[in-house]
Design a protein around this motif. Structure first.
Motif, short mmCIF file in Angstrom:
data_model
loop_
_atom_site.label_atom_id
_atom_site.label_comp_id
_atom_site.label_asym_id
_atom_site.label_seq_id
_atom_site.Cartn_x
_atom_site.Cartn_y
_atom_site.Cartn_z
N THR A 186 49.45 12.17 61.72
CA THR A 186 49.99 10.92 61.18
C THR A 186 51.46 11.09 60.88
N ASP A 187 52.17 9.94 60.88
CA ASP A 187 53.58 9.98 60.49
C ASP A 187 53.76 9.79 58.99
N ALA A 188 52.66 9.60 58.26
CA ALA A 188 52.74 9.50 56.80
C ALA A 188 53.04 10.86 56.18
N SER A 189 53.40 10.85 54.92
CA SER A 189 53.70 12.07 54.19
C SER A 189 52.47 12.51 53.40
N LEU A 190 52.04 13.76 53.59
CA LEU A 190 50.90 14.32 52.88
C LEU A 190 51.25 15.71 52.37
N ASP A 191 50.64 16.12 51.27
CA ASP A 191 50.73 17.51 50.88
C ASP A 191 49.58 18.28 51.54
N ALA A 237 50.80 16.15 59.39
CA ALA A 237 51.50 15.03 58.76
C ALA A 237 53.00 15.26 58.91
N THR A 238 53.64 14.48 59.76
CA THR A 238 55.06 14.69 60.03
C THR A 238 55.95 14.09 58.96
N GLY A 239 55.46 13.07 58.23
CA GLY A 239 56.27 12.44 57.19
C GLY A 239 57.46 11.66 57.71
N THR A 240 57.47 11.34 58.99
CA THR A 240 58.66 10.68 59.56
C THR A 240 58.84 9.25 59.09
N ASN A 241 57.79 8.58 58.61
CA ASN A 241 58.01 7.22 58.09
C ASN A 241 58.22 7.20 56.58
N ARG A 242 58.18 8.38 55.96
CA ARG A 242 58.53 8.59 54.55
C ARG A 242 57.60 7.88 53.57
N GLU A 243 56.52 7.31 54.08
CA GLU A 243 55.55 6.68 53.19
C GLU A 243 54.51 7.71 52.75
N ARG A 244 54.21 7.70 51.47
CA ARG A 244 53.16 8.57 50.98
C ARG A 244 51.82 8.10 51.54
N GLY A 245 51.12 9.01 52.20
CA GLY A 245 49.88 8.63 52.86
C GLY A 245 48.77 8.31 51.87
N ASP A 246 47.99 7.28 52.19
CA ASP A 246 46.85 6.88 51.38
C ASP A 246 45.58 7.23 52.16
N LEU A 247 44.83 8.21 51.67
CA LEU A 247 43.65 8.68 52.40
C LEU A 247 42.55 7.63 52.48
N ARG A 248 42.61 6.60 51.64
CA ARG A 248 41.64 5.51 51.76
C ARG A 248 41.81 4.77 53.08
N LEU A 249 43.03 4.78 53.60
CA LEU A 249 43.31 4.21 54.92
C LEU A 249 43.29 5.28 56.00
N LEU A 250 43.98 6.39 55.74
CA LEU A 250 44.15 7.40 56.78
C LEU A 250 42.83 8.05 57.18
N GLY A 251 41.93 8.27 56.23
CA GLY A 251 40.66 8.92 56.55
C GLY A 251 39.83 8.14 57.54
#
Length: 323
Positions: free
Chosen positions: A237-242, A277-291
């Motif tokens: 994903t392009d979202a940001s995750l730890d 998680a590349t974090g290229t869109n700089r949005e903090r990822g929400d696992l409720r959607l990403l999962g």
């Protein structure tokens, strides 16, 4: 219209295959040279992996620079050295004093029963896959790590079918999730939308049997060697995750395998899913959607891998038996 979506729709990723011309084997690399947060979840009982311990959330290294999926069973792990060399030559890696050490976790599948088992992916193969990597949607089917992939082995390899590599992506709410899967499963392949049996263990008439139904009727599985099947996947994903969220994303992505492969995560499979998680869109990822999206793209990639596969003698592809 053919779906052209792929894991390369996630910005910052490139994919390359190397297919060995000497026998059905090869490797596939997903490169993220600038680094990406990664996780892993191993579900099969017979995995073959490299550098997975460092992906644990409580361990020090926070990013990887590439992921390798390869044939050749444990011998194929040698190919990761070539990926490391390619990255190091270009200055990518984890800084350790004056050196940079590229971090390249890897997972393998078993394809040694096709052709000469002494021919396995090596460092030169991994390097070649990196040389071939691009932002273009990767070739699907019987290429790279999917070259020697098979499926439906509950009646033995003589009644199996051909597997391969598939990829897919979706974008929802400005966040992209993509997947790449190599299907080398012991189980059958099911389209979850229709319940249709796509490929799997073949009956005496040469067509997919529906192995679960056969077992319920009393037909016992053949005795198979442990570790001779595996489905390998990468969800990105392009979202940001730890790292903790990346691990959870990999765990949730396995639902896509469970929807499309029956049985899955068996004692003979080494099923592994990595996450990036590349974090290229700089949005903090929400696992409720990403999962849920991760499970969906994994399922789509499984189906595309099988439908794009090319048969080998005695190992037909699903397209050869359609109709």
């Amino acid at each position: 219209m053919t779906d052209a979506s792929s894991i390369c729709d996630v910005p910052g990723l490139t994919v390359g295959h190397h297919t060995d011309s000497r026998r059905p084997t090869g490797c596939t690399v997903v490169l993220c040279p600038q680094g990406a947060t990664a996780g892993v979840d191993v579900r099969g009982a017979a995995p073959g992996t490299r550098e997975t311990d460092l992906l644990a959330p409580d361990n020090t290294v926070n990013q990887v620079h590439g992921l390798l999926l390869t044939g050749g069973s444990a011998f194929g792990l040698d190919a990761a050295g070539g990926v490391m060399r390619w990255l190091a030559e270009r200055g990518h890696g984890f800084a350790v004093g004056p050196a940079r050490v590229p971090i390249v976790p890897a997972a393998v599948l078993f394809d040694l029963w096709l052709g000469d088992p002494a021919v396995t992916p090596d460092a030169a193969s991994g390097y070649a896959a990196c040389e071939a990597a691009s932002r273009e949607a990767p070739t699907e089917g019987s290429v790279g790590a999917g070259t020697g992939a098979t499926l439906g082995k509950l009646r033995g390899i003589t009644h199996a079918m051909k597997g391969g590599v598939g990829t897919a992506s979706v974008t929802v709410g400005g966040v992209t999730v993509g997947a790449l899967v190599v299907v080398n499963a012991i189980g059958d392949i099911i389209d979850p939308a229709s319940g249709q049996l796509i490929a799997g263990a073949r009956g005496d008439d040469g067509r997919p049997l529906g192995m679960l139904q056969a077992m319920l009727r009393g037909e016992l599985p053949a005795v198979t060697l442990s570790g001779t099947a595996t489905t390998l996947g990468i969800v990105a994903t392009d979202a940001s995750l730890d790292k903790a969220d990346a691990k959870k994303l990999a765990q949730m992505a396995h639902d896509g395998l469970a929807r499309t492969i029956n049985p899955v995560h068996t004692v003979s499979d080494g099923d592994v899913i990595f996450s990036l998680a590349t974090g290229t869109n700089r949005e903090r990822g929400d696992l409720r959607l990403l999962g849920p999206l991760a499970a969906e793209v994994i399922a789509r990639a499984v189906l595309r891998a099988v439908r794009a596969a090319t048969g080998l003698p005695g190992l037909p592809a699903s397209t050869e038996l359609a109709g």
